[in-house]
Scaffold this motif. Structure first.
Motif, mmCIF file in Angstrom:
data_model
loop_
_atom_site.group_PDB
_atom_site.id
_atom_site.type_symbol
_atom_site.label_atom_id
_atom_site.label_comp_id
_atom_site.label_asym_id
_atom_site.label_seq_id
_atom_site.Cartn_x
_atom_site.Cartn_y
_atom_site.Cartn_z
ATOM 1 N N LEU A 83 0.820 -1.212 0.000
ATOM 2 C CA LEU A 83 0.000 0.000 0.000
ATOM 3 C C LEU A 83 0.854 1.263 0.000
ATOM 4 O O LEU A 83 0.527 2.247 -0.650
ATOM 5 C CB LEU A 83 -0.936 0.002 1.218
ATOM 6 C CG LEU A 83 -1.851 1.215 1.365
ATOM 7 C CD1 LEU A 83 -2.868 1.257 0.226
ATOM 8 C CD2 LEU A 83 -2.564 1.178 2.707
ATOM 9 N N VAL A 84 1.959 1.229 0.715
ATOM 10 C CA VAL A 84 2.819 2.400 0.893
ATOM 11 C C VAL A 84 4.231 2.055 0.444
ATOM 12 O O VAL A 84 4.720 0.958 0.695
ATOM 13 C CB VAL A 84 2.831 2.837 2.372
ATOM 14 C CG1 VAL A 84 3.754 4.005 2.598
ATOM 15 C CG2 VAL A 84 1.425 3.185 2.840
ATOM 16 N N SER A 85 4.882 3.008 -0.213
ATOM 17 C CA SER A 85 6.273 2.805 -0.628
ATOM 18 C C SER A 85 7.179 3.757 0.153
ATOM 19 O O SER A 85 6.701 4.735 0.739
ATOM 20 C CB SER A 85 6.426 3.060 -2.126
ATOM 21 O OG SER A 85 6.338 4.434 -2.398
ATOM 22 N N PRO A 86 8.482 3.503 0.166
ATOM 23 C CA PRO A 86 9.401 4.382 0.887
ATOM 24 C C PRO A 86 9.344 5.836 0.426
ATOM 25 O O PRO A 86 9.622 6.745 1.202
ATOM 26 C CB PRO A 86 10.774 3.766 0.612
ATOM 27 C CG PRO A 86 10.492 2.315 0.381
ATOM 28 C CD PRO A 86 9.170 2.310 -0.349
ATOM 29 N N SER A 87 8.947 6.081 -0.812
ATOM 30 C CA SER A 87 8.902 7.460 -1.308
ATOM 31 C C SER A 87 7.614 8.198 -0.940
ATOM 32 O O SER A 87 7.496 9.398 -1.186
ATOM 33 C CB SER A 87 9.099 7.485 -2.822
ATOM 34 O OG SER A 87 8.051 6.787 -3.460
ATOM 35 N N ASP A 88 6.646 7.489 -0.354
ATOM 36 C CA ASP A 88 5.406 8.139 0.082
ATOM 37 C C ASP A 88 5.638 8.959 1.343
ATOM 38 O O ASP A 88 6.481 8.614 2.178
ATOM 39 C CB ASP A 88 4.317 7.096 0.375
ATOM 40 C CG ASP A 88 3.714 6.521 -0.889
ATOM 41 O OD1 ASP A 88 3.543 7.268 -1.864
ATOM 42 O OD2 ASP A 88 3.400 5.315 -0.888
ATOM 43 N N THR A 89 4.867 10.037 1.466
ATOM 44 C CA THR A 89 4.932 10.832 2.698
ATOM 45 C C THR A 89 4.037 10.190 3.761
ATOM 46 O O THR A 89 3.158 9.373 3.440
ATOM 47 C CB THR A 89 4.453 12.280 2.465
ATOM 48 O OG1 THR A 89 3.060 12.251 2.114
ATOM 49 C CG2 THR A 89 5.275 12.979 1.400
ATOM 50 N N ILE A 90 4.245 10.600 4.983
ATOM 51 C CA ILE A 90 3.401 10.097 6.074
ATOM 52 C C ILE A 90 1.958 10.554 5.857
ATOM 53 O O ILE A 90 1.019 9.784 6.078
ATOM 54 C CB ILE A 90 3.951 10.550 7.435
ATOM 55 C CG1 ILE A 90 5.347 9.951 7.639
ATOM 56 C CG2 ILE A 90 3.012 10.132 8.564
ATOM 57 C CD1 ILE A 90 6.100 10.497 8.826
ATOM 58 N N GLY A 91 1.792 11.784 5.396
ATOM 59 C CA GLY A 91 0.457 12.284 5.094
ATOM 60 C C GLY A 91 -0.233 11.466 4.015
ATOM 61 O O GLY A 91 -1.421 11.147 4.121
ATOM 62 N N ARG A 92 0.506 11.121 2.972
ATOM 63 C CA ARG A 92 -0.041 10.293 1.888
ATOM 64 C C ARG A 92 -0.411 8.909 2.407
ATOM 65 O O ARG A 92 -1.450 8.359 2.049
ATOM 66 C CB ARG A 92 0.977 10.180 0.755
ATOM 67 C CG ARG A 92 0.598 9.232 -0.346
ATOM 68 C CD ARG A 92 -0.358 9.865 -1.323
ATOM 69 N NE ARG A 92 -0.560 8.929 -2.431
ATOM 70 C CZ ARG A 92 -1.746 8.669 -2.930
ATOM 71 N NH1 ARG A 92 -2.813 9.273 -2.477
ATOM 72 N NH2 ARG A 92 -1.873 7.806 -3.908
ATOM 73 N N ALA A 93 0.419 8.335 3.250
ATOM 74 C CA ALA A 93 0.124 7.027 3.831
ATOM 75 C C ALA A 93 -1.184 7.084 4.624
ATOM 76 O O ALA A 93 -2.020 6.184 4.521
ATOM 77 C CB ALA A 93 1.277 6.565 4.718
#
Length: 83
Positions: free
Chosen positions: A59-69
Motif C-alpha cells: 500500500l505504501v512505498s518508501p517514497s510516500d509521505t506520512i500524510g499520503r500514507a
C-alpha cells in the motif's frame, strides 16, 4: 490532520521508536531512513490498529509521505466500511 494521521504517527513514535520531531505530513519514509521491510511491519501493525481495513503490504512505498500514507489508509478504511 486527521485521526488516522494522528494514530499513524502514534504507531511510528510509540511502537517503532521514530523520533517525534522527525515526523511531519510531508516527510517521506525515505527521509526517516526506513526500508520496505519496516513498511511491511508498519502496515501489519496498522492493519491491527485500524481493524477491518485491508492494508496490503504494498500500500505504501518508501517514497510516500506520512500524510499520503494516512490518506491511503483512510481510503481503505472507507472501502471496508462500505457495504
Amino acid at each position: 490532520m486527521s485521526d488516522v494521521y494522528d494514530r499513524l504517527v502514534g504507531l511510528l513514535v510509540n511502537r517503532f521508536e521514530v523520533d517525534r520531531a522527525a515526523v511531519a505530513p510531508d516527510v517521506t519514509f525515505e527521509d526517516l531512513e526506513v526500508d520496505s521491510l519496516f513498511l511491511v511491519e508498519l502496515l501489519l501493525v496498522a492493519q491491527s490498529e485500524f481493524a477491518g481495513a485491508d492494508l496490503g503490504e504494498d500500500l505504501v512505498s518508501p517514497s510516500d509521505t506520512i500524510g499520503r500514507a494516512a490518506e491511503l489508509i483512510e481510503r481503505r478504511i472507507a472501502t471496508a466500511a462500505s457495504p
